[in-house]
Design a protein around this motif. Structure first.
Motif, PDB file in Angstrom:
ATOM      1  N   ALA A 120      51.939  67.439  89.482  1.00 25.87           N
ATOM      2  CA  ALA A 120      52.217  68.767  90.027  1.00 25.87           C
ATOM      3  C   ALA A 120      50.948  69.573  90.288  1.00 25.87           C
ATOM      4  O   ALA A 120      50.994  70.602  90.961  1.00 25.87           O
ATOM      5  N   LEU A 121      49.819  69.111  89.758  1.00 20.75           N
ATOM      6  CA  LEU A 121      48.561  69.827  89.941  1.00 20.75           C
ATOM      7  C   LEU A 121      47.693  69.209  91.039  1.00 20.75           C
ATOM      8  O   LEU A 121      46.539  69.591  91.209  1.00 20.75           O
ATOM      9  N   ARG A 122      48.244  68.274  91.799  1.00 13.88           N
ATOM     10  CA  ARG A 122      47.513  67.732  92.937  1.00 13.88           C
ATOM     11  C   ARG A 122      47.448  68.761  94.063  1.00 13.88           C
ATOM     12  O   ARG A 122      48.331  69.617  94.181  1.00 13.88           O
ATOM     13  N   PRO A 123      46.425  68.687  94.903  1.00 17.24           N
ATOM     14  CA  PRO A 123      46.409  69.556  96.087  1.00 17.24           C
ATOM     15  C   PRO A 123      47.655  69.307  96.939  1.00 17.24           C
ATOM     16  O   PRO A 123      48.078  68.155  97.101  1.00 17.24           O
ATOM     17  N   TRP A 124      48.240  70.358  97.434  1.00 16.45           N
ATOM     18  CA  TRP A 124      49.407  70.331  98.319  1.00 16.45           C
ATOM     19  C   TRP A 124      50.647  69.765  97.652  1.00 16.45           C
ATOM     20  O   TRP A 124      51.587  69.348  98.326  1.00 16.45           O
ATOM     21  N   ALA A 125      50.673  69.780  96.301  1.00 10.31           N
ATOM     22  CA  ALA A 125      51.822  69.201  95.589  1.00 10.31           C
ATOM     23  C   ALA A 125      53.113  69.960  95.888  1.00 10.31           C
ATOM     24  O   ALA A 125      54.177  69.347  96.056  1.00 10.31           O
TER      25      ALA A 125
END
Length: 491
Positions: A120-125
């Motif tokens: 959930a903390l990835r870019p663009w998640a």
């Protein structure tokens, strides 16, 4: 004068195109790795996008409808963007609808492990989650793969295991030597950035010799066409139709970068005379029309739908302009405006002996059988209703919303003619030609290229009416309806 228009949104530049065809037997290419996937996007769009969300539909295991939109557009409203993608990729008007999809996230960031290994903390998640939810749950569409492209690398977005997919992924340069890239190169598909396409369009080769340009410009200036000059405008539009059809018969080249100095495709047999030499006696009315944004709209409709569906609308709009009927009437005056136009039209028929097109608006007696100055005998309500139908058809063409396939050969020919006219155009007319190309590219489903032409048009003439009407708008992009149906789309 601003012609009455069907309300429509405008957009952040976006691209859409149904299942592409080349008019020949389709060949199947297997996409076997990340480099093939990104090469497929490169050649499908014609350029490698930046800051972009690309969703490529799959139909029966083959690539189908696809969308491109600015990735930054989904930062604040990911659910809204996801709904927009679902509506335009899988809406009832899209034919055929895809049964699967591949997602591409083109970012500035190099693929890297998420913070604390939390997906959930990835870019663009958030955007990715909203998009997957909208496509899977709302439309039952299978997400086959998501790719993350950034910093010169491409990697599986969903795989968090570095042993399976080492970070940062596969070098983007490998796409240039992929199977897909090699296949496209053999077929002559050379990707170009939108800005380069604009430059190619404006670069029309060596200018004609002598005083030809000055003579054409002077004659065009003397014509000074306005929509209200109904007979002169009608004749100029007939000239445009003749030139477009002659160009279409020669086989218009859709990519202006592949035109030679005589207007033929590279490798084709030269026609002998130069393009300007062949059309020298008709150049002035062509240029004069481009000085008027409203007439330019008529040329777009003429190319897309033919003169029969444009003639009545243009003449009616010219009469309305002459009498000031569309110069900002109040809503309560709208019915009176239509009644006034119907009266003007019946008088016009008396003066000119009948309607200007084969699809008769009314059926007056032949001019030879009428007594001079005899009042036209027709039902005013019927004339008013038929005028509305013709004007609505005219606006449906400009909105790409006819529900039928346009005359793509004529639209492509128009693009070639506009390119060839560049040496004869001043700033205003050049801006008009760029705005017309923006419309042409929009109808082709190439919103990003359309945006590049539109930006260049407004850079030349900041208040250009046609460019402004194309650029007016809303936050949501709108895709040309023709581009959403395979049978109607450009290919």
């Amino acid at each position: 004068m601003s012609t009455p228009r069907i309300p429509q949104d405008d957009h952040t530049p976006s691209d859409a195109h149904p299942l592409p065809t080349d008019g020949a037997e389709q060949q199947v290419i297997t996409v076997s790795g990340p480099e093939d996937a990104v090469a497929l996007v490169h050649h499908t769009l014609g350029f490698l996008p930046e800051d972009s969300l690309v969703v490529m539909g799959l139909h029966a295991g083959r690539t189908g409808a696809h969308l491109r939109i600015d990735l930054s557009a989904g930062v604040d409203h990911p659910d809204r963007l996801a709904q927009w993608v679902g509506r335009h990729l899988l809406g009832p008007e899209v034919t055929p609808a895809p049964d699967g999809a591949v997602i591409f996230l083109f970012t500035d960031e190099e693929p890297a492990p998420p913070t604390w290994e939390d997906p959930a903390l990835r870019p663009w998640a958030a955007l990715h989650a909203s998009l997957c939810s909208a496509l899977r749950q709302d439309h039952c569409l299978q997400i086959v793969q998501t790719w993350w492209i950034g910093g010169g690398w491409i990697r599986d977005y969903d795989c968090l295991d570095p042993r399976c997919c080492p970070f940062p992924g596969t070098r983007l340069e490998r796409a240039e030597s992929s199977v897909v890239a090699a296949h496209m190169a053999v077929r002559g598909r050379v990707p170009r950035q939108p800005s380069q396409l604009v430059e190619d369009f404006l670069e029309a080769g060596a200018p004609p010799e002598g005083d030809h340009v000055a003579e054409v410009d002077l004659e065009a200036m003397d014509m000074s066409l306005r929509l209200a000059d109904v007979p002169a405008v009608t004749q100029a539009l007939l000239t445009w139709d003749e030139v477009i059809q002659e160009q279409a018969l020669e086989g218009a080249v859709t990519d202006v970068a592949h035109l030679t100095d005589d207007g033929a495709a590279e490798g084709a047999v030269p026609s002998g005379a130069s393009w300007t030499g062949r059309f020298c006696d008709r150049l002035a009315p062509l240029v004069a029309v481009l000085e008027s944004p409203d007439l330019a709209e008529a040329v777009l409709a003429l190319a897309a739908d033919g003169p029969e569906s444009v003639a009545v609308a243009v003449e009616a709009l010219g009469l309305a302009e002459r009498e000031g009927l569309w110069n900002g009437p109040e809503p309560e005056d709208a019915h009176g405006m239509w009644r006034s136009l119907a009266r003007l039209w019946t008088d016009h028929l008396m003066d000119h002996g009948g309607p200007p097109c084969a699809e008769a608006l009314v059926a007056p007696a032949p001019a030879s059988d009428r007594v001079p100055d005899q009042p036209f005998e027709g039902d005013e309500a019927e004339v008013e209703n038929l005028l509305r139908l013709h004007l609505r058809r005219y606006q449906q063409v400009l909105a790409g919303a006819t529900g039928t396939r346009p005359r793509w050969a004529s639209i492509d020919a128009l693009a070639s003619v506009l390119h060839r006219l560049q040496p004869f155009l001043g700033v205003q007319a050049t801006s008009t030609s760029l705005a017309m190309m923006a419309w042409i590219e929009w109808t082709r489903g190439r919103g990003t290229v359309s945006g590049a032409f539109l930006d260049r048009s407004l850079r030349l003439v900041a208040d250009h009416p046609l460019a402004r009407r194309l650029a007016v708008g809303q936050k949501e992009p709108i895709i040309c309806p023709w581009a959403m149906v395979k049978a109607h789309s450009w290919s």
